[in-house]
Each structure stands twice: as structure tokens, then as C-alpha cells.
Design a protein around this motif. Structure first.
Motif, PDB file in Angstrom:
ATOM      1  N   ASN A 219       0.814  -1.204   0.000  1.00 21.43           N
ATOM      2  CA  ASN A 219       0.000   0.000   0.000  1.00 21.43           C
ATOM      3  C   ASN A 219       0.855   1.265   0.000  1.00 21.43           C
ATOM      4  O   ASN A 219       0.479   2.273  -0.572  1.00 21.43           O
ATOM      5  CB  ASN A 219      -0.962   0.003   1.185  1.00 21.43           C
TER       6      ASN A 219
ATOM      7  N   LYS B  23     -16.398  -1.948  -2.848  1.00 23.87           N
ATOM      8  CA  LYS B  23     -15.634  -1.858  -1.592  1.00 23.87           C
ATOM      9  C   LYS B  23     -14.566  -2.946  -1.535  1.00 23.87           C
ATOM     10  O   LYS B  23     -13.415  -2.675  -1.179  1.00 23.87           O
ATOM     11  CB  LYS B  23     -16.579  -1.971  -0.395  1.00 23.87           C
ATOM     12  N   LYS B  24     -14.925  -4.177  -1.900  1.00 26.88           N
ATOM     13  CA  LYS B  24     -13.956  -5.284  -1.911  1.00 26.88           C
ATOM     14  C   LYS B  24     -12.814  -4.997  -2.892  1.00 26.88           C
ATOM     15  O   LYS B  24     -11.658  -5.266  -2.609  1.00 26.88           O
ATOM     16  CB  LYS B  24     -14.644  -6.596  -2.279  1.00 26.88           C
TER      17      LYS B  24
ATOM     18  N   ILE C 180     -10.502  -2.288  -1.389  1.00 25.25           N
ATOM     19  CA  ILE C 180      -9.653  -2.849  -0.333  1.00 25.25           C
ATOM     20  C   ILE C 180      -8.487  -3.619  -0.953  1.00 25.25           C
ATOM     21  O   ILE C 180      -7.361  -3.552  -0.469  1.00 25.25           O
ATOM     22  CB  ILE C 180     -10.480  -3.727   0.623  1.00 25.25           C
ATOM     23  N   GLU C 181      -8.748  -4.303  -2.062  1.00 26.57           N
ATOM     24  CA  GLU C 181      -7.700  -5.057  -2.753  1.00 26.57           C
ATOM     25  C   GLU C 181      -6.554  -4.165  -3.217  1.00 26.57           C
ATOM     26  O   GLU C 181      -5.395  -4.595  -3.263  1.00 26.57           O
ATOM     27  CB  GLU C 181      -8.300  -5.804  -3.946  1.00 26.57           C
TER      28      GLU C 181
ATOM     29  N   GLY D 236      -5.696  -1.423  -1.648  1.00 29.22           N
ATOM     30  CA  GLY D 236      -5.167  -0.706  -0.498  1.00 29.22           C
ATOM     31  C   GLY D 236      -5.973   0.464   0.009  1.00 29.22           C
ATOM     32  O   GLY D 236      -5.508   1.212   0.857  1.00 29.22           O
ATOM     33  N   ILE D 237      -7.189   0.641  -0.490  1.00 31.12           N
ATOM     34  CA  ILE D 237      -8.024   1.736  -0.004  1.00 31.12           C
ATOM     35  C   ILE D 237      -8.929   1.187   1.095  1.00 31.12           C
ATOM     36  O   ILE D 237      -9.759   0.310   0.840  1.00 31.12           O
ATOM     37  CB  ILE D 237      -8.865   2.357  -1.140  1.00 31.12           C
ATOM     38  N   ASN D 238      -8.752   1.694   2.310  1.00 27.13           N
ATOM     39  CA  ASN D 238      -9.585   1.231   3.423  1.00 27.13           C
ATOM     40  C   ASN D 238     -10.133   2.386   4.252  1.00 27.13           C
ATOM     41  O   ASN D 238     -10.723   2.174   5.296  1.00 27.13           O
ATOM     42  CB  ASN D 238      -8.824   0.239   4.305  1.00 27.13           C
ATOM     43  N   LYS D 239      -9.922   3.604   3.797  1.00 29.25           N
ATOM     44  CA  LYS D 239     -10.475   4.785   4.448  1.00 29.25           C
ATOM     45  C   LYS D 239     -11.292   5.548   3.412  1.00 29.25           C
ATOM     46  O   LYS D 239     -11.046   5.459   2.219  1.00 29.25           O
ATOM     47  CB  LYS D 239      -9.362   5.680   4.986  1.00 29.25           C
TER      48      LYS D 239
ATOM     49  N   ILE E 145     -14.197   5.048   2.314  1.00 23.22           N
ATOM     50  CA  ILE E 145     -14.722   4.071   1.355  1.00 23.22           C
ATOM     51  C   ILE E 145     -15.907   4.632   0.573  1.00 23.22           C
ATOM     52  O   ILE E 145     -15.997   4.425  -0.636  1.00 23.22           O
ATOM     53  CB  ILE E 145     -15.122   2.757   2.071  1.00 23.22           C
TER      54      ILE E 145
ATOM     55  N   THR F 286     -15.886   4.840  -3.349  1.00 27.77           N
ATOM     56  CA  THR F 286     -16.871   4.029  -4.066  1.00 27.77           C
ATOM     57  C   THR F 286     -17.560   4.868  -5.132  1.00 27.77           C
ATOM     58  O   THR F 286     -17.719   4.437  -6.276  1.00 27.77           O
ATOM     59  CB  THR F 286     -17.906   3.438  -3.082  1.00 27.77           C
TER      60      THR F 286
END
Length: 132
Positions: A4, A77-78, A81-82, A84-87, A89, A93
Motif C-alpha cells: 500500500n 468496496k472489496k 480494499i484489494e 489498499g483503499i480502506n479509508k 470508502i 466508491t
């Protein structure tokens, strides 16, 4: 190694690895992250050795953006996350859903090219100035 860190917008990367190790996936993920963060397509350059690889990169990038336009929020969203985006969202999206259409509207082409084509493009822009 946290991949990430290398996918973050604002950093350049040089990807070198053996065949089949995920170089193309990584480069596409990096480009997608940049586009999601608002980097204009004409400010992005990806250079590779073969025309086949440059065509594959462009096809994979377009396919991923088109796919995102069709997915549900949870599926996107999945995908985010793959890469490296987890904030933020919800924000990303919405960006992901509109990325394909925006790319078509903007019609600003990012440079995905071979080394040869990249340098020929640069030389062709300056040939009058440098008498090349």
C-alpha cells in the motif's frame, strides 16, 4: 513490505520483477489509485518494454473501470480494499463508479507506451528546437 505504501498517490515507482509476478496488476492498481485521487489522466505515464504489454495494460485498466461502473457498492468496496483503499470508502466508491464514464467524457489520454514510443514522442515535440 506494505504494498500500500507504493500504491499511494504522489509517489513514482519503478517496477522490476520476473514474468508472472504481478507487475501489470501493480501498475494498473497504481494508476487506478491515482485516478481515484483526482490525478488527471494526461498527467499519468506508464512505460514498458513491449507493445504487447502496453496494450494489455490499457485493456486491463479500461476493463477494471468498466467493471466498477457495473458493480454494487459492496462489490466495489472489496475491489478498493484489494488496492489498499480502506479509508473514506464511501467517497472512493462513488469515484470508482464514475471513473469509466469520466474517462470517456474527459477523453484525455494517459500515456501507456513502450520506451521507444515514449522517447520518439519526446523527440518529435522538440525536433524543431534542437534541429533533430
Amino acid at each position: 513490505m506494505n504494498i500500500n505504501n507504493y500504491l499511494q498517490t504522489g509517489t513514482s515507482v519503478n517496477v522490476t520483477a520476473d514474468a508472472g509476478t504481478g507487475k501489470t496488476w501493480f501498475i494498473i492498481a497504481k494508476i487506478l489509485r491515482m485516478l481515484l485521487d483526482g490525478v488527471r489522466p494526461d498527467k499519468i505515464t506508464a512505460i514498458t518494454f513491449t507493445k504487447k504489454a502496453s496494450v494489455e495494460m490499457r485493456e486491463r485498466l479500461n476493463a477494471k473501470m468498466e467493471l466498477w461502473a457495473k458493480l454494487t457498492d459492496e462489490e466495489i468496496k472489496k475491489e478498493l480494499i484489494e488496492i489498499g483503499i480502506n479509508k473514506k470508502i464511501k467517497f472512493y466508491t462513488e469515484q470508482a463508479k464514475n471513473l469509466y464514464i469520466q474517462a470517456q467524457i474527459d477523453n484525455k489520454d494517459m500515456r501507456i507506451a513502450t520506451f521507444d514510443a515514449f522517447f520518439m514522442d519526446i523527440l518529435s515535440q522538440f525536433h524543431f528546437d534542437k534541429e533533430i
